[in-house]
Design a protein around this motif. Structure first.
Motif, PDB file in Angstrom:
ATOM      1  N   GLN A  32      50.231  56.859  67.417  1.00 37.04           N
ATOM      2  CA  GLN A  32      49.686  57.423  66.190  1.00 37.04           C
ATOM      3  C   GLN A  32      48.626  58.487  66.441  1.00 37.04           C
ATOM      4  O   GLN A  32      47.585  58.238  67.051  1.00 37.04           O
ATOM      5  N   ASN A  33      48.922  59.724  65.977  1.00 35.95           N
ATOM      6  CA  ASN A  33      47.997  60.854  66.042  1.00 35.95           C
ATOM      7  C   ASN A  33      47.505  61.177  67.447  1.00 35.95           C
ATOM      8  O   ASN A  33      46.424  61.755  67.614  1.00 35.95           O
ATOM      9  N   MET A  34      48.308  60.855  68.460  1.00 35.92           N
ATOM     10  CA  MET A  34      47.914  61.165  69.831  1.00 35.92           C
ATOM     11  C   MET A  34      49.003  61.953  70.554  1.00 35.92           C
ATOM     12  O   MET A  34      48.784  63.090  70.960  1.00 35.92           O
ATOM     13  N   TYR A  35      50.191  61.356  70.755  1.00 39.20           N
ATOM     14  CA  TYR A  35      51.245  62.109  71.433  1.00 39.20           C
ATOM     15  C   TYR A  35      52.609  61.573  71.024  1.00 39.20           C
ATOM     16  O   TYR A  35      52.731  60.482  70.464  1.00 39.20           O
ATOM     17  N   TYR A  36      53.669  62.392  71.352  1.00 41.98           N
ATOM     18  CA  TYR A  36      55.037  62.079  70.949  1.00 41.98           C
ATOM     19  C   TYR A  36      55.963  62.341  72.119  1.00 41.98           C
ATOM     20  O   TYR A  36      55.841  63.348  72.803  1.00 41.98           O
ATOM     21  N   THR A  37      56.875  61.416  72.346  1.00 42.60           N
ATOM     22  CA  THR A  37      57.892  61.588  73.383  1.00 42.60           C
ATOM     23  C   THR A  37      59.190  62.005  72.693  1.00 42.60           C
ATOM     24  O   THR A  37      59.701  61.273  71.831  1.00 42.60           O
ATOM     25  N   VAL A  38      59.715  63.174  73.060  1.00 42.78           N
ATOM     26  CA  VAL A  38      60.844  63.757  72.340  1.00 42.78           C
ATOM     27  C   VAL A  38      61.968  64.095  73.310  1.00 42.78           C
ATOM     28  O   VAL A  38      61.738  64.705  74.362  1.00 42.78           O
ATOM     29  N   GLU A  39      63.188  63.682  72.971  1.00 48.04           N
ATOM     30  CA  GLU A  39      64.362  63.999  73.783  1.00 48.04           C
ATOM     31  C   GLU A  39      64.991  65.284  73.261  1.00 48.04           C
ATOM     32  O   GLU A  39      65.321  65.400  72.078  1.00 48.04           O
ATOM     33  N   VAL A  40      65.171  66.275  74.151  1.00 51.55           N
ATOM     34  CA  VAL A  40      65.773  67.549  73.775  1.00 51.55           C
ATOM     35  C   VAL A  40      66.952  67.836  74.701  1.00 51.55           C
ATOM     36  O   VAL A  40      66.827  68.420  75.759  1.00 51.55           O
ATOM     37  N   GLU A  41      68.084  67.387  74.330  1.00 51.46           N
ATOM     38  CA  GLU A  41      69.358  67.566  75.028  1.00 51.46           C
ATOM     39  C   GLU A  41      69.322  67.007  76.447  1.00 51.46           C
ATOM     40  O   GLU A  41      69.722  65.893  76.683  1.00 51.46           O
ATOM     41  N   ASP A  42      68.842  67.786  77.430  1.00 51.05           N
ATOM     42  CA  ASP A  42      68.873  67.325  78.823  1.00 51.05           C
ATOM     43  C   ASP A  42      67.471  67.181  79.400  1.00 51.05           C
ATOM     44  O   ASP A  42      67.275  67.250  80.598  1.00 51.05           O
ATOM     45  N   ASP A  43      66.472  66.988  78.531  1.00 52.64           N
ATOM     46  CA  ASP A  43      65.105  66.904  79.012  1.00 52.64           C
ATOM     47  C   ASP A  43      64.296  66.013  78.073  1.00 52.64           C
ATOM     48  O   ASP A  43      64.721  65.712  76.952  1.00 52.64           O
ATOM     49  N   THR A  44      63.119  65.586  78.522  1.00 53.88           N
ATOM     50  CA  THR A  44      62.196  64.804  77.715  1.00 53.88           C
ATOM     51  C   THR A  44      60.848  65.494  77.705  1.00 53.88           C
ATOM     52  O   THR A  44      60.317  65.847  78.757  1.00 53.88           O
ATOM     53  N   LEU A  45      60.297  65.702  76.504  1.00 54.28           N
ATOM     54  CA  LEU A  45      59.027  66.394  76.352  1.00 54.28           C
ATOM     55  C   LEU A  45      57.960  65.438  75.845  1.00 54.28           C
ATOM     56  O   LEU A  45      58.251  64.463  75.170  1.00 54.28           O
ATOM     57  N   TYR A  46      56.705  65.776  76.183  1.00 54.12           N
ATOM     58  CA  TYR A  46      55.554  65.032  75.684  1.00 54.12           C
ATOM     59  C   TYR A  46      54.692  66.019  74.897  1.00 54.12           C
ATOM     60  O   TYR A  46      54.141  66.960  75.461  1.00 54.12           O
ATOM     61  N   LEU A  47      54.625  65.823  73.583  1.00 57.52           N
ATOM     62  CA  LEU A  47      53.880  66.716  72.707  1.00 57.52           C
ATOM     63  C   LEU A  47      52.609  66.025  72.224  1.00 57.52           C
ATOM     64  O   LEU A  47      52.647  64.873  71.794  1.00 57.52           O
ATOM     65  N   TYR A  48      51.499  66.756  72.281  1.00 54.76           N
ATOM     66  CA  TYR A  48      50.217  66.187  71.891  1.00 54.76           C
ATOM     67  C   TYR A  48      49.848  66.621  70.471  1.00 54.76           C
ATOM     68  O   TYR A  48      50.103  67.757  70.058  1.00 54.76           O
ATOM     69  N   GLN A  49      49.236  65.694  69.743  1.00 48.90           N
ATOM     70  CA  GLN A  49      48.897  65.935  68.345  1.00 48.90           C
ATOM     71  C   GLN A  49      48.051  67.192  68.162  1.00 48.90           C
ATOM     72  O   GLN A  49      48.227  67.941  67.201  1.00 48.90           O
ATOM     73  N   ASP A  50      47.130  67.468  69.084  1.00 42.24           N
ATOM     74  CA  ASP A  50      46.252  68.619  68.955  1.00 42.24           C
ATOM     75  C   ASP A  50      47.008  69.942  69.003  1.00 42.24           C
ATOM     76  O   ASP A  50      46.483  70.978  68.567  1.00 42.24           O
ATOM     77  N   ASP A  51      48.240  69.929  69.543  1.00 41.48           N
ATOM     78  CA  ASP A  51      49.033  71.158  69.652  1.00 41.48           C
ATOM     79  C   ASP A  51      50.012  71.320  68.494  1.00 41.48           C
ATOM     80  O   ASP A  51      50.708  72.334  68.412  1.00 41.48           O
ATOM     81  N   ILE A  52      50.101  70.319  67.619  1.00 44.91           N
ATOM     82  CA  ILE A  52      51.127  70.311  66.574  1.00 44.91           C
ATOM     83  C   ILE A  52      50.540  70.755  65.237  1.00 44.91           C
ATOM     84  O   ILE A  52      49.494  70.271  64.807  1.00 44.91           O
ATOM     85  N   PHE A  53      51.233  71.689  64.596  1.00 47.81           N
ATOM     86  CA  PHE A  53      50.838  72.161  63.270  1.00 47.81           C
ATOM     87  C   PHE A  53      51.520  71.349  62.170  1.00 47.81           C
ATOM     88  O   PHE A  53      50.910  70.998  61.164  1.00 47.81           O
ATOM     89  N   GLU A  54      52.810  71.033  62.367  1.00 53.43           N
ATOM     90  CA  GLU A  54      53.567  70.360  61.321  1.00 53.43           C
ATOM     91  C   GLU A  54      54.766  69.640  61.924  1.00 53.43           C
ATOM     92  O   GLU A  54      55.315  70.080  62.937  1.00 53.43           O
ATOM     93  N   ILE A  55      55.168  68.531  61.304  1.00 52.73           N
ATOM     94  CA  ILE A  55      56.369  67.801  61.706  1.00 52.73           C
ATOM     95  C   ILE A  55      57.258  67.656  60.484  1.00 52.73           C
ATOM     96  O   ILE A  55      56.823  67.155  59.450  1.00 52.73           O
ATOM     97  N   THR A  56      58.495  68.102  60.608  1.00 57.87           N
ATOM     98  CA  THR A  56      59.437  67.997  59.496  1.00 57.87           C
ATOM     99  C   THR A  56      60.752  67.426  59.997  1.00 57.87           C
ATOM    100  O   THR A  56      61.015  67.405  61.202  1.00 57.87           O
ATOM    101  N   GLN A  57      61.573  66.968  59.086  1.00 61.54           N
ATOM    102  CA  GLN A  57      62.893  66.449  59.427  1.00 61.54           C
ATOM    103  C   GLN A  57      63.940  67.442  58.933  1.00 61.54           C
ATOM    104  O   GLN A  57      63.954  67.788  57.755  1.00 61.54           O
ATOM    105  N   PRO A  58      64.807  67.934  59.832  1.00 60.89           N
ATOM    106  CA  PRO A  58      65.816  68.922  59.418  1.00 60.89           C
ATOM    107  C   PRO A  58      66.701  68.388  58.309  1.00 60.89           C
ATOM    108  O   PRO A  58      67.080  67.223  58.304  1.00 60.89           O
ATOM    109  N   LYS A  59      67.037  69.269  57.357  1.00 57.87           N
ATOM    110  CA  LYS A  59      67.911  68.872  56.258  1.00 57.87           C
ATOM    111  C   LYS A  59      69.305  68.523  56.753  1.00 57.87           C
ATOM    112  O   LYS A  59      70.036  67.792  56.107  1.00 57.87           O
ATOM    113  N   TRP A  60      69.665  69.084  57.931  1.00 58.02           N
ATOM    114  CA  TRP A  60      70.997  68.847  58.478  1.00 58.02           C
ATOM    115  C   TRP A  60      70.975  67.729  59.513  1.00 58.02           C
ATOM    116  O   TRP A  60      71.733  67.707  60.452  1.00 58.02           O
ATOM    117  N   ASN A  61      70.063  66.761  59.318  1.00 61.75           N
ATOM    118  CA  ASN A  61      69.872  65.722  60.328  1.00 61.75           C
ATOM    119  C   ASN A  61      71.105  64.846  60.527  1.00 61.75           C
ATOM    120  O   ASN A  61      71.356  64.354  61.614  1.00 61.75           O
TER     121      ASN A  61
END
Length: 277
Positions: A32-61
Motif C-alpha cells: 500500500q502506497n509504497m511499491y508495485y510489482t508488475v509483469e510486462v510480457e517478458d519482464d517484471t518491473l518494480y514501480l515506486y509510489q513516489d514515481d507514479i502520477f496515476e493508475i488506471t485500468q484499461p477499458k479493453w482489459n
C-alpha cells in the motif's frame, strides 16, 4: 487512483509515471502506497509510489494481452509529418520508413531533446537526381500534471531534388492530452534558403485517438503559403502499434490553389530499437 485500496492482484493496469511515460501490465503484488510489482510480457518491473502520477485500468482489459510499451515505438511522437509535443526517453531510438522511399532514424539525446535524420536514395532511380536529406532537432517539455506537452522543432531539408533549393521549418507545437488521446496545434515559419531568404507561415493540427488494444485513429491537416500561391494537405488513417513494430495505413489529399485536389494512398512502418521496460 490516489488511494490504491481497490486494486486487484493479477488484473491489468496502466501506471502513468510523473515523467509522462506509461507502463501497462499485470499487477502481481503491491504494498500500500509504497511499491508495485508488475509483469510486462517478458519482464517484471518494480514501480515506486513516489514515481507514479496515476493508475488506471484499461477499458479493453477483458482478454487484454500484456504488452507494456506497445504504444511507445516512436509513433506516439509523430503523426503524419509533424511531431507532437511529446518526446522519446533518453537513449531510445527507432527507424521509420514512410512511403517506401523515405528512411529516417530518431534518437533521444536526453529526455527532452531528440534528433531525427532522414534520407531518400534517389540515386537508385536516377543518377542525375540529387539525394534528399533532412535533419531536425526537437525540444519536448511535458506538463507537470502529465496532461500534455510543449514542443519546439527546427527542420532542415533539401527537399526539392531538381534544384538547389533548401529550407528550414521552425515551429512550436502544443499537445493537449496524454499519449493515447491528444490534439496538437502547431504554428511556425518555413524559411526558403537562397540568395534571398524567404519566410512563409505554416500551421497544422493533428490528433490521435486510441480505439483498442493496438489501434489508433490519426488525422492531420496543414496549410502554408508559397511566394505566389498557397496550399496544404489533409491526412486520415489508422495506426497499429505493437511492441516490436508499428505501421500506418491511410489516405492524404494535397490541396492547391484554385481548388485542385490530389488523392494519394499512404503507408509507413516503425521499428523501435529498445526493450520495453
Amino acid at each position: 487512483m490516489s488511494a490504491q485500496e481497490d486494486l486487484i492482484q493479477n488484473e491489468v493496469y496502466t501506471f502513468v509515471l510523473k515523467d509522462t511515460s506509461e507502463v501497462t501490465g499485470k499487477l502481481l503484488f503491491y504494498l500500500q502506497n509504497m511499491y508495485y510489482t508488475v509483469e510486462v510480457e517478458d519482464d517484471t518491473l518494480y514501480l515506486y509510489q513516489d514515481d507514479i502520477f496515476e493508475i488506471t485500468q484499461p477499458k479493453w482489459n477483458s482478454g487484454y494481452k500484456v504488452n507494456a510499451e506497445a504504444y511507445q515505438n516512436g509513433y506516439p511522437f509523430n503523426h503524419f509529418l509533424f511531431a507532437g509535443g511529446y518526446g522519446l526517453k533518453k537513449n531510445r531510438f527507432y527507424y521509420q520508413n514512410m512511403g517506401i522511399v523515405y528512411n529516417q532514424l530518431s534518437y533521444a539525446v536526453t529526455d527532452h531533446v531528440s534528433v531525427n535524420a532522414g534520407f531518400i536514395p534517389f540515386f537508385l532511380l536516377d543518377r542525375d537526381i540529387l539525394n534528399v536529406y533532412s535533419l531536425n532537432v526537437k525540444i519536448s517539455l511535458p506538463y507537470k500534471n502529465g496532461k500534455g506537452a510543449f514542443g519546439a522543432v527546427t527542420t532542415w531539408s533539401n527537399f526539392f531534388p531538381y534544384s538547389d533549393e533548401q529550407f528550414l521549418i521552425h515551429y512550436m507545437v502544443n499537445t493537449i492530452g496524454h499519449l493515447e488521446k491528444n490534439v496538437s496545434i502547431g504554428v511556425g515559419l518555413r524559411q526558403i534558403l537562397g540568395s534571398e531568404n524567404t519566410y512563409v507561415p505554416i500551421g497544422f493540427v493533428n490528433t490521435k485517438y486510441r480505439i483498442g488494444k493496438e489501434w489508433f485513429i490519426i488525422m492531420e491537416g496543414m496549410v502554408t503559403t508559397f511566394p505566389e500561391t498557397y496550399g496544404g494537405y489533409f491526412f486520415a488513417g489508422a495506426r497499429r502499434t505493437k511492441k516490436r513494430f508499428g505501421f500506418d495505413l491511410g489516405l492524404f489529399v494535397l490541396m492547391e490553389e484554385e481548388s485542385e485536389f490530389f488523392l494519394y494512398p499512404y503507408f509507413s512502418f516503425s521499428i523501435p530499437f529498445w526493450r520495453g521496460k
